[in-house]
Design a protein around this motif. Sequence first.
Motif, PDB file in Angstrom:
ATOM      1  N   LEU A  14       2.916  21.228  42.671  1.00 30.05           N
ATOM      2  CA  LEU A  14       2.391  21.232  44.037  1.00 30.05           C
ATOM      3  C   LEU A  14       2.120  22.647  44.538  1.00 30.05           C
ATOM      4  O   LEU A  14       1.221  22.855  45.359  1.00 30.05           O
ATOM      5  CB  LEU A  14       3.389  20.555  44.982  1.00 30.05           C
ATOM      6  N   TYR A  15       2.930  23.601  44.081  1.00 28.96           N
ATOM      7  CA  TYR A  15       2.822  24.963  44.610  1.00 28.96           C
ATOM      8  C   TYR A  15       3.452  25.925  43.614  1.00 28.96           C
ATOM      9  O   TYR A  15       4.448  25.603  42.958  1.00 28.96           O
ATOM     10  CB  TYR A  15       3.555  25.059  45.956  1.00 28.96           C
ATOM     11  N   GLU A  16       2.864  27.125  43.539  1.00 31.42           N
ATOM     12  CA  GLU A  16       3.424  28.161  42.674  1.00 31.42           C
ATOM     13  C   GLU A  16       3.107  29.525  43.261  1.00 31.42           C
ATOM     14  O   GLU A  16       2.006  29.763  43.750  1.00 31.42           O
ATOM     15  CB  GLU A  16       2.826  28.049  41.269  1.00 31.42           C
ATOM     16  N   ASP A  17       4.095  30.418  43.250  1.00 32.41           N
ATOM     17  CA  ASP A  17       3.867  31.817  43.597  1.00 32.41           C
ATOM     18  C   ASP A  17       4.736  32.653  42.653  1.00 32.41           C
ATOM     19  O   ASP A  17       5.347  32.093  41.733  1.00 32.41           O
ATOM     20  CB  ASP A  17       4.129  32.077  45.094  1.00 32.41           C
ATOM     21  N   PRO A  18       4.812  33.950  42.811  1.00 32.71           N
ATOM     22  CA  PRO A  18       5.587  34.756  41.845  1.00 32.71           C
ATOM     23  C   PRO A  18       7.085  34.446  41.819  1.00 32.71           C
ATOM     24  O   PRO A  18       7.780  34.868  40.886  1.00 32.71           O
ATOM     25  CB  PRO A  18       5.336  36.193  42.323  1.00 32.71           C
ATOM     26  N   THR A  71      14.980   9.165  39.924  1.00 33.78           N
ATOM     27  CA  THR A  71      14.505   9.507  41.263  1.00 33.78           C
ATOM     28  C   THR A  71      13.238  10.341  41.137  1.00 33.78           C
ATOM     29  O   THR A  71      13.181  11.278  40.346  1.00 33.78           O
ATOM     30  CB  THR A  71      15.571  10.306  42.035  1.00 33.78           C
ATOM     31  N   SER A  72      12.225  10.001  41.928  1.00 30.87           N
ATOM     32  CA  SER A  72      10.979  10.768  41.932  1.00 30.87           C
ATOM     33  C   SER A  72      10.951  11.687  43.150  1.00 30.87           C
ATOM     34  O   SER A  72      11.789  11.596  44.038  1.00 30.87           O
ATOM     35  CB  SER A  72       9.779   9.812  41.958  1.00 30.87           C
ATOM     36  N   GLY A  73       9.941  12.588  43.174  1.00 27.29           N
ATOM     37  CA  GLY A  73       9.719  13.364  44.387  1.00 27.29           C
ATOM     38  C   GLY A  73       9.785  14.868  44.233  1.00 27.29           C
ATOM     39  O   GLY A  73       9.714  15.419  43.130  1.00 27.29           O
ATOM     40  N   VAL A  74       9.910  15.544  45.394  1.00 29.39           N
ATOM     41  CA  VAL A  74       9.777  17.003  45.482  1.00 29.39           C
ATOM     42  C   VAL A  74      11.016  17.702  44.923  1.00 29.39           C
ATOM     43  O   VAL A  74      12.146  17.381  45.270  1.00 29.39           O
ATOM     44  CB  VAL A  74       9.568  17.458  46.940  1.00 29.39           C
TER      45      VAL A  74
END
Length: 307
Positions: free
Chosen positions: A91-95, A146-149
Amino acid sequence: MDNTEKPRRQRGQRTDSKFTVSEPAQLMAFLIEQLPHKNRNNIKSLLSNKQILIDGKVYTQFNHPLREGQVVTVAANRAPQTTQYRGLTILYEDPSIIVINKQAGLLSMATNKERDRTAYGILSDYLKKENPTNKIFIIHRLDRETSGVMMFAKSEKVQRLMQESWNATTKERTYVALVEGVPEPPTGTITSFLRESKALIVYSSQNPDNGQLSITNYNVIKANNGFALVELELETGRKNQIRVHMQDIGHPVVGDAKYGATTNPIGRLGLHAEVLAFEHPITGESMRFDAPVPKIFLSALKERNEE
């Protein structure tokens, strides 16, 4: 005063538009004012297509509060699809961090007994393709079913910062569960002390000397066919906390035979990590990620005569 930053455009290309916030406002009201040629439905489409960014980060909530000085970008094109792998979506990536939506059935990381494909392994391979020295570090776990964030760190430093300040910097952890029966009252708080047995089963006690304090807030969203969809917000994050607490009040999570369930209408554990909101460990920025409730959860609540 026109706060629009007009970027240079090449012939035939659509360009992004940027607006600087001059006073506090809600996102929808701000966009209606800045984009007079678009109606509310047009703007909602921009939000759902992830074309609205605030200080470079995508936001989809129309009522998100804006602060003076923030820059709102209206992207000319839809955001590219998030990166998908078998078992998870990035969903998201940064350093510093990677945030994923984990599917049910995928282990968070390997155990002594299980060396199957894991979220940790998939992300480790992904990062090493960029640079063989890259590493991934687990911050918190989700049960296999369990699924999800879920969030990982890209350095030991970030892992330590997040784990040491988890309760202070984690602003929201919301789960959705499909449970047997309908909890009464429909809203409440479950508090107990949780402890794990040698057989790896977590159990509740009301004795403060017999486990870790565990607090779960719940709210019934919808009920039908002898099942209920329940939203749960964790004040503490203990192993199997929701599963044990739902069993404690007589409404176990469907598919959770370990903690008292006798039904499995959806063919999986009915537990999903819907929202994770936290302060970024390096920048201090407020971050919020959500993974929509799996459609199969809702199918168990449909009227029998519905399509």
